[in-house]
Design a protein around this motif. Structure first.
Motif, PDB file in Angstrom:
ATOM      1  N   ASP A 149      -5.786  12.271 -12.215  1.00  0.00           N
ATOM      2  CA  ASP A 149      -6.182  11.313 -13.246  1.00  0.00           C
ATOM      3  C   ASP A 149      -5.665   9.902 -12.978  1.00  0.00           C
ATOM      4  OD1 ASP A 149      -3.583  12.173 -13.570  1.00  0.00           O
ATOM      5  OD2 ASP A 149      -3.611  12.029 -15.753  1.00  0.00           O
ATOM      6  N   LEU A 150      -5.148   9.659 -11.767  1.00  0.00           N
ATOM      7  CA  LEU A 150      -4.626   8.337 -11.419  1.00  0.00           C
ATOM      8  C   LEU A 150      -5.324   7.807 -10.171  1.00  0.00           C
ATOM      9  CD1 LEU A 150      -0.826   9.059 -12.001  1.00  0.00           C
ATOM     10  CD2 LEU A 150      -2.388   7.877 -13.538  1.00  0.00           C
ATOM     11  N   LEU A 151      -5.253   6.486  -9.988  1.00  0.00           N
ATOM     12  CA  LEU A 151      -5.908   5.830  -8.859  1.00  0.00           C
ATOM     13  C   LEU A 151      -4.857   5.288  -7.895  1.00  0.00           C
ATOM     14  CD1 LEU A 151      -8.539   3.737 -10.867  1.00  0.00           C
ATOM     15  CD2 LEU A 151      -8.917   5.924  -9.708  1.00  0.00           C
ATOM     16  N   VAL A 152      -5.056   5.555  -6.610  1.00  0.00           N
ATOM     17  CA  VAL A 152      -4.150   5.008  -5.595  1.00  0.00           C
ATOM     18  C   VAL A 152      -4.407   3.519  -5.463  1.00  0.00           C
ATOM     19  CG1 VAL A 152      -3.500   5.046  -3.170  1.00  0.00           C
ATOM     20  CG2 VAL A 152      -4.073   7.179  -4.333  1.00  0.00           C
ATOM     21  N   SER A 153      -3.358   2.703  -5.639  1.00  0.00           N
ATOM     22  CA  SER A 153      -3.508   1.259  -5.474  1.00  0.00           C
ATOM     23  C   SER A 153      -2.830   0.763  -4.197  1.00  0.00           C
ATOM     24  CB  SER A 153      -2.939   0.513  -6.689  1.00  0.00           C
ATOM     25  OG  SER A 153      -1.623   0.928  -6.980  1.00  0.00           O
ATOM     26  N   GLU A 154      -1.856   1.502  -3.690  1.00  0.00           N
ATOM     27  CA  GLU A 154      -1.235   1.170  -2.416  1.00  0.00           C
ATOM     28  C   GLU A 154      -0.629   2.435  -1.832  1.00  0.00           C
ATOM     29  OE1 GLU A 154       2.085  -1.853  -0.390  1.00  0.00           O
ATOM     30  OE2 GLU A 154       1.845  -1.778  -2.568  1.00  0.00           O
ATOM     31  N   LEU A 155      -0.915   2.687  -0.570  1.00  0.00           N
ATOM     32  CA  LEU A 155      -0.368   3.870   0.087  1.00  0.00           C
ATOM     33  C   LEU A 155      -0.105   3.537   1.553  1.00  0.00           C
ATOM     34  CD1 LEU A 155       0.490   6.793  -0.114  1.00  0.00           C
ATOM     35  CD2 LEU A 155      -1.871   7.488   0.234  1.00  0.00           C
ATOM     36  N   VAL A 156       1.164   3.578   1.905  1.00  0.00           N
ATOM     37  CA  VAL A 156       1.592   3.301   3.279  1.00  0.00           C
ATOM     38  C   VAL A 156       2.407   4.493   3.759  1.00  0.00           C
ATOM     39  CG1 VAL A 156       2.943   1.794   4.780  1.00  0.00           C
ATOM     40  CG2 VAL A 156       1.686   0.821   2.831  1.00  0.00           C
ATOM     41  N   PHE A 157       2.084   4.990   4.941  1.00  0.00           N
ATOM     42  CA  PHE A 157       2.885   6.064   5.536  1.00  0.00           C
ATOM     43  C   PHE A 157       2.907   5.847   7.046  1.00  0.00           C
ATOM     44  CE2 PHE A 157       4.494  10.074   6.836  1.00  0.00           C
ATOM     45  CZ  PHE A 157       5.164  10.616   5.742  1.00  0.00           C
ATOM     46  N   ILE A 165       7.364   3.971   3.840  1.00  0.00           N
ATOM     47  CA  ILE A 165       6.513   4.744   2.933  1.00  0.00           C
ATOM     48  C   ILE A 165       6.421   4.002   1.600  1.00  0.00           C
ATOM     49  CG2 ILE A 165       6.122   6.934   1.746  1.00  0.00           C
ATOM     50  CD1 ILE A 165       7.947   8.280   3.767  1.00  0.00           C
ATOM     51  N   VAL A 166       5.203   3.805   1.129  1.00  0.00           N
ATOM     52  CA  VAL A 166       4.968   3.232  -0.200  1.00  0.00           C
ATOM     53  C   VAL A 166       3.877   4.051  -0.866  1.00  0.00           C
ATOM     54  CG1 VAL A 166       4.219   1.230  -1.537  1.00  0.00           C
ATOM     55  CG2 VAL A 166       5.595   0.897   0.528  1.00  0.00           C
ATOM     56  N   GLN A 167       4.122   4.449  -2.084  1.00  0.00           N
ATOM     57  CA  GLN A 167       3.122   5.170  -2.873  1.00  0.00           C
ATOM     58  C   GLN A 167       3.047   4.501  -4.240  1.00  0.00           C
ATOM     59  OE1 GLN A 167       4.205   9.054  -4.282  1.00  0.00           O
ATOM     60  NE2 GLN A 167       2.111   9.800  -4.273  1.00  0.00           N
ATOM     61  N   GLU A 168       1.886   3.923  -4.538  1.00  0.00           N
ATOM     62  CA  GLU A 168       1.713   3.249  -5.827  1.00  0.00           C
ATOM     63  C   GLU A 168       0.391   3.679  -6.424  1.00  0.00           C
ATOM     64  OE1 GLU A 168       2.620  -1.152  -6.641  1.00  0.00           O
ATOM     65  OE2 GLU A 168       0.417  -1.097  -6.642  1.00  0.00           O
ATOM     66  N   TYR A 169       0.380   3.911  -7.726  1.00  0.00           N
ATOM     67  CA  TYR A 169      -0.864   4.299  -8.367  1.00  0.00           C
ATOM     68  C   TYR A 169      -0.971   3.682  -9.757  1.00  0.00           C
ATOM     69  CZ  TYR A 169       2.545   8.019  -9.419  1.00  0.00           C
ATOM     70  OH  TYR A 169       3.685   8.718  -9.731  1.00  0.00           O
ATOM     71  N   ARG A 170      -2.233   3.588 -10.217  1.00  0.00           N
ATOM     72  CA  ARG A 170      -2.561   2.984 -11.501  1.00  0.00           C
ATOM     73  C   ARG A 170      -3.213   4.016 -12.404  1.00  0.00           C
ATOM     74  NH1 ARG A 170      -2.844  -2.700 -11.562  1.00  0.00           N
ATOM     75  NH2 ARG A 170      -2.184  -3.632  -9.587  1.00  0.00           N
ATOM     76  N   ASP A 171      -3.338   3.672 -13.681  1.00  0.00           N
ATOM     77  CA  ASP A 171      -4.031   4.583 -14.579  1.00  0.00           C
ATOM     78  C   ASP A 171      -5.527   4.539 -14.299  1.00  0.00           C
ATOM     79  OD1 ASP A 171      -4.780   2.197 -15.700  1.00  0.00           O
ATOM     80  OD2 ASP A 171      -3.524   2.409 -17.479  1.00  0.00           O
ATOM     81  N   ALA A 172      -6.261   5.423 -14.962  1.00  0.00           N
ATOM     82  CA  ALA A 172      -7.661   5.646 -14.612  1.00  0.00           C
ATOM     83  C   ALA A 172      -8.533   4.403 -14.734  1.00  0.00           C
ATOM     84  CB  ALA A 172      -8.232   6.766 -15.473  1.00  0.00           C
ATOM     85  N   ASP A 173      -8.225   3.502 -15.659  1.00  0.00           N
ATOM     86  CA  ASP A 173      -9.052   2.304 -15.804  1.00  0.00           C
ATOM     87  C   ASP A 173      -8.539   1.148 -14.947  1.00  0.00           C
ATOM     88  OD1 ASP A 173      -6.782   1.518 -17.129  1.00  0.00           O
ATOM     89  OD2 ASP A 173      -7.738   1.288 -19.097  1.00  0.00           O
TER      90      ASP A 173
END
Length: 266
Positions: A149-157, A165-173
């Protein structure tokens, strides 16, 4: 299925279905038993027939209707699956609630959860090479590492020792960031062993805790045995909600990994 549900939702049509479950009956008899006028009953029966739940044939001057059990069995099976899923999810939700309450009580001082460890294991049908790609390729990680139910806004691996490593996510809207974690890779032996540390951040930017994750891949005749060790350090008093969700949340992510692998080109 939608047309069937709409047809059965009307109380008058449901009454006709229950009458036809007893035996096939002509329109006039159904109207009398249902306490309705025959033209109105005919319209209801036509709706049920279009939905596939009844069938009819003319016998002399009468049209006789009969119930078709197949669509009802299909509907019952669908409802059974929904009930089973709801029961499983309800149990998971209740487990999380119990864990959340316990962890909030336990989080009384810095370091309260240090040393806490979790073990996960999955038997995967794909080869270690493909599993490794899903563990280390950011584009593939995005398919299973973040809740549905979340959106990936930044992902570094960066899959090498010292890699970021960066993992960032936003709400559905996509209106605001609701989670961010930062860390680095410690060990990267392709197709064999991966270790990293990752720290979820609190809303104010402070560290919640540090997760030390070690994943071991073992080739088998059927695919890959994946073993995961997950250990907590640097736990703060504000990390209770995060730690309460580790067992369920990370386990669900690994289930998503297994599903992603089955859909991935070899």
């Amino acid at each position: 299925m939608e047309e069937l549900l709409a047809a059965l939702a009307d109380p008058a049509r449901w009454r006709l279905v229950t009458l036809l479950a007893e035996r096939p009956r002509p329109v006039g008899v159904l109207a009398e038993l249902a306490g309705a006028r025959q033209p109105q009953t005919t319209k209801h029966l036509q709706t049920l027939e279009r939905a596939g739940v009844v069938t009819s044939q003319r016998t002399g001057q009468r049209r006789v209707y009969a119930l078709r059990p197949g669509p009802l069995r299909d509907l019952a099976a669908t409802l059974g699956r929904l009930a089973a899923d709801a029961e499983h999810n309800s149990t998971t939700f209740e487990r999380y609630g119990v864990s959340l309450g316990a962890e909030r009580l336990a989080a009384d001082a810095p370091g309260w959860a240090d040393g806490r460890s979790f073990r996960f294991q999955r038997s995967l049908t794909e080869a270690p090479e493909l599993v490794w790609r899903h563990l280390t390729d950011a584009a593939l990680l995005a398919g299973w590492w973040t809740p549905d139910d979340l959106l990936v806004s930044e992902l570094v691996f960066e899959a090498h020792p010292g890699g970021r490593i960066v993992q960032e996510y936003r709400d559905a809207d996509d209106s605001e960031v609701v989670g961010r974690a930062e860390g680095a890779v410690d060990v990267a032996h392709p197709h064999d062993r991966l270790a990293y540390h990752l720290s979820p951040l609190l809303p104010g930017g402070g560290l919640a805790f540090t997760a030390h994750v070690e994943l071991t891949l073992r080739r088998t005749g059927a695919g890959t045995e994946l073993d995961v060790d997950y250990r907590v350090t640097d736990s703060t008093t504000d990390s209770a909600d995060f730690i309460a969700g580790i067992e369920i949340g990370f386990g669900q992510s690994l289930d998503k990994l297994a599903r992603s692998l089955t859909r991935s080109p070899q």
